[in-house]
Design an enzyme around this catalytic site. Structure first.
Site, PDB file in Angstrom:
ATOM      1  N   ASN A   9      10.765  26.141  25.041  1.00 44.95           N
ATOM      2  CA  ASN A   9       9.734  26.970  24.411  1.00 44.95           C
ATOM      3  C   ASN A   9       8.995  26.078  23.416  1.00 44.95           C
ATOM      4  O   ASN A   9       9.520  25.793  22.345  1.00 44.95           O
ATOM      5  CB  ASN A   9      10.398  28.166  23.695  1.00 44.95           C
ATOM      6  CG  ASN A   9       9.394  28.963  22.876  1.00 44.95           C
ATOM      7  OD1 ASN A   9       8.188  28.746  22.972  1.00 44.95           O
ATOM      8  ND2 ASN A   9       9.907  29.883  22.066  1.00 44.95           N
ATOM      9  N   LYS A  11       6.443  26.654  21.706  1.00 40.03           N
ATOM     10  CA  LYS A  11       5.804  27.381  20.593  1.00 40.03           C
ATOM     11  C   LYS A  11       4.368  26.864  20.424  1.00 40.03           C
ATOM     12  O   LYS A  11       3.764  26.441  21.417  1.00 40.03           O
ATOM     13  CB  LYS A  11       6.657  27.250  19.326  1.00 40.03           C
ATOM     14  CG  LYS A  11       8.118  27.660  19.609  1.00 40.03           C
ATOM     15  CD  LYS A  11       8.963  27.851  18.390  1.00 40.03           C
ATOM     16  CE  LYS A  11      10.371  28.243  18.826  1.00 40.03           C
ATOM     17  NZ  LYS A  11      11.265  28.512  17.696  1.00 40.03           N
ATOM     18  N   HIS A  95      10.409  37.344  21.613  1.00 38.59           N
ATOM     19  CA  HIS A  95      10.919  36.249  20.781  1.00 38.59           C
ATOM     20  C   HIS A  95      10.948  36.715  19.327  1.00 38.59           C
ATOM     21  O   HIS A  95      10.078  37.460  18.883  1.00 38.59           O
ATOM     22  CB  HIS A  95      10.028  35.009  20.929  1.00 38.59           C
ATOM     23  CG  HIS A  95      10.642  33.797  20.301  1.00 38.59           C
ATOM     24  ND1 HIS A  95      10.565  33.567  18.949  1.00 38.59           N
ATOM     25  CD2 HIS A  95      11.388  32.795  20.810  1.00 38.59           C
ATOM     26  CE1 HIS A  95      11.238  32.441  18.669  1.00 38.59           C
ATOM     27  NE2 HIS A  95      11.746  31.962  19.787  1.00 38.59           N
ATOM     28  N   GLU A  97      10.083  35.364  16.702  1.00 35.11           N
ATOM     29  CA  GLU A  97       8.846  35.095  15.949  1.00 35.11           C
ATOM     30  C   GLU A  97       7.793  36.153  16.259  1.00 35.11           C
ATOM     31  O   GLU A  97       6.990  36.515  15.388  1.00 35.11           O
ATOM     32  CB  GLU A  97       8.355  33.667  16.249  1.00 35.11           C
ATOM     33  CG  GLU A  97       9.237  32.633  15.556  1.00 35.11           C
ATOM     34  CD  GLU A  97       9.415  31.318  16.298  1.00 35.11           C
ATOM     35  OE1 GLU A  97       8.577  30.971  17.148  1.00 35.11           O
ATOM     36  OE2 GLU A  97      10.425  30.626  16.007  1.00 35.11           O
ATOM     37  N   GLU A 167      19.297  34.651  20.797  1.00 30.76           N
ATOM     38  CA  GLU A 167      18.826  33.700  19.794  1.00 30.76           C
ATOM     39  C   GLU A 167      19.078  34.276  18.403  1.00 30.76           C
ATOM     40  O   GLU A 167      18.243  35.056  17.897  1.00 30.76           O
ATOM     41  CB  GLU A 167      17.324  33.433  19.977  1.00 30.76           C
ATOM     42  CG  GLU A 167      16.946  32.854  21.315  1.00 30.76           C
ATOM     43  CD  GLU A 167      15.658  32.028  21.253  1.00 30.76           C
ATOM     44  OE1 GLU A 167      15.712  30.861  21.647  1.00 30.76           O
ATOM     45  OE2 GLU A 167      14.628  32.543  20.781  1.00 30.76           O
ATOM     46  N   GLY A 173      15.300  27.015  14.463  1.00 26.91           N
ATOM     47  CA  GLY A 173      14.536  26.054  13.678  1.00 26.91           C
ATOM     48  C   GLY A 173      15.186  25.683  12.357  1.00 26.91           C
ATOM     49  O   GLY A 173      14.559  25.064  11.503  1.00 26.91           O
ATOM     50  N   SER A 212      18.486  25.988  17.625  1.00 22.50           N
ATOM     51  CA  SER A 212      18.896  24.630  17.241  1.00 22.50           C
ATOM     52  C   SER A 212      19.799  23.951  18.278  1.00 22.50           C
ATOM     53  O   SER A 212      20.724  23.223  17.912  1.00 22.50           O
ATOM     54  CB  SER A 212      19.558  24.639  15.856  1.00 22.50           C
ATOM     55  OG  SER A 212      18.635  25.092  14.870  1.00 22.50           O
TER      56      SER A 212
HETATM   57  P1  13P Z   1      14.838  25.809  17.937  1.00 23.23           P
HETATM   58  O1  13P Z   1      15.513  25.188  19.135  1.00 23.23           O
HETATM   59  O2  13P Z   1      13.729  24.958  17.392  1.00 23.23           O
HETATM   60  O3  13P Z   1      15.824  26.256  16.912  1.00 23.23           O
HETATM   61  O4  13P Z   1      14.105  27.136  18.484  1.00 23.23           O
HETATM   62  C1  13P Z   1      14.811  28.024  19.268  1.00 23.23           C
HETATM   63  C2  13P Z   1      13.865  29.000  19.825  1.00 23.23           C
HETATM   64  O5  13P Z   1      13.296  29.805  19.115  1.00 23.23           O
HETATM   65  C3  13P Z   1      13.591  28.960  21.272  1.00 23.23           C
HETATM   66  O6  13P Z   1      12.879  30.071  21.691  1.00 23.23           O
END
Ligand code: 13P
Length: 250
Positions: A9, A11, A95, A97, A167, A173, A212
């Site tokens: 992903n 982003k 997601h 976010e 997640e 992140g 992560s």
């Molecule tokens: P990170 O791997 O950067 O922690 O992000 C995970 C994520 O949100 C994947 O959709």
């Protein structure tokens, strides 16, 4: 046997140039990836370019979001049929976010899941608790609520061809990964909840871990019985890291 899936992903990251370089790196090492299905989810505008660059590969393409509507006066939105037009196989829905920064609630996420399926895309449904919820011991309640919203709208069979991504929001992140056992516990809970309605669907549905994931921790996570791969954020922007994570899938 479920085929592992490792999906990047991206982003809101990258440029035409950096994406070209990233894909060159990924393509150059694909032969070293074992059994895992590999997918990338670029920002919408790069999807046609990425589709072309991935043309002769097995790498699947996904979107990071989509509209719950089929077409019409929804300025700025992208419909499932448009994603399908450019070769997407997957669409991430819900997601964290999107849930926290854009106010997407369980009902909207379920509607997006339905829209993806109706068009022939495979939704990747993200679920997961925030830190306070984990500390209060309500992780399972939160994940169950997020999952049930889709099951109530679409029925249990709708999960068979989809993908679930657990997640934990506190691990996204932050560099803080859930331990393999912490992740496995929630994955097992999700699979059991599905199994209580359909054993066959529970056996079939792939449940990815996200938060992560790096080359250094991927193998331990992917070795757990109910973890069927990963949804990778930051580490998917580095070809070497991403390929190493794909290689770690058994
Ligand atoms: P990170 O791997 O950067 O922690 O992000 C995970 C994520 O949100 C994947 O959709």
């Amino acid at each position: 046997m479920r085929q592992p899936l490792v999906a990047g992903n991206w982003k809101m990251n990258g440029s035409a140039r950096s994406i070209e370089l990233l894909l060159d790196g990924i393509k150059g090492s694909l032969a070293s990836v074992g059994r895992a299905e590999v997918a990338v989810c670029p920002p919408y505008v790069y999807i046609p370019m990425v589709a072309e660059l991935l043309q002769d590969t097995e790498v699947a393409l996904g979107s990071q979001n989509l509209s719950q509507h089929q077409s019409g006066a929804y300025t700025g939105e992208i419909a499932a049929s448009m994603l399908l037009d450019f070769g997407c196989r997957y669409a991430i829905v819900g997601h964290s976010e999107r849930r926290t920064l854009y106010g997407e609630d369980d009902a909207l996420v379920a509607a997006k899941y339905a829209a993806a399926r109706a068009a022939g895309l495979r939704p990747i449904l993200c679920v997961g608790e925030i830190l306070e919820e984990r500390e209060q011991g309500v992780t399972e309640d939160v994940v169950a609520r997020q999952l049930d919203a889709v099951i109530e709208l679409e029925g249990i069979e709708a999960l068979a061809d989809g993908v679930i991504a657990y997640e934990p929001v506190w691990a996204i992140g932050t560099g803080k990964t859930a331990s393999p056992q912490q992740a496995q516990d929630v994955h097992a809970f999700i699979r059991q909840r599905i199994a209580s309605r359909s054993g066959a669907v529970a056996e079939q549905v792939r449940i990815l871990y996200g938060g992560s994931v790096k080359a250094a921790n991927a193998a331990d996570l992917f070795a757990m019985p109910d973890i069927d791969g990963g949804l990778i954020g930051g580490a998917s922007l580095d070809a070497g890291e991403f390929i190493a994570i794909c290689q770690a899938a058994p």
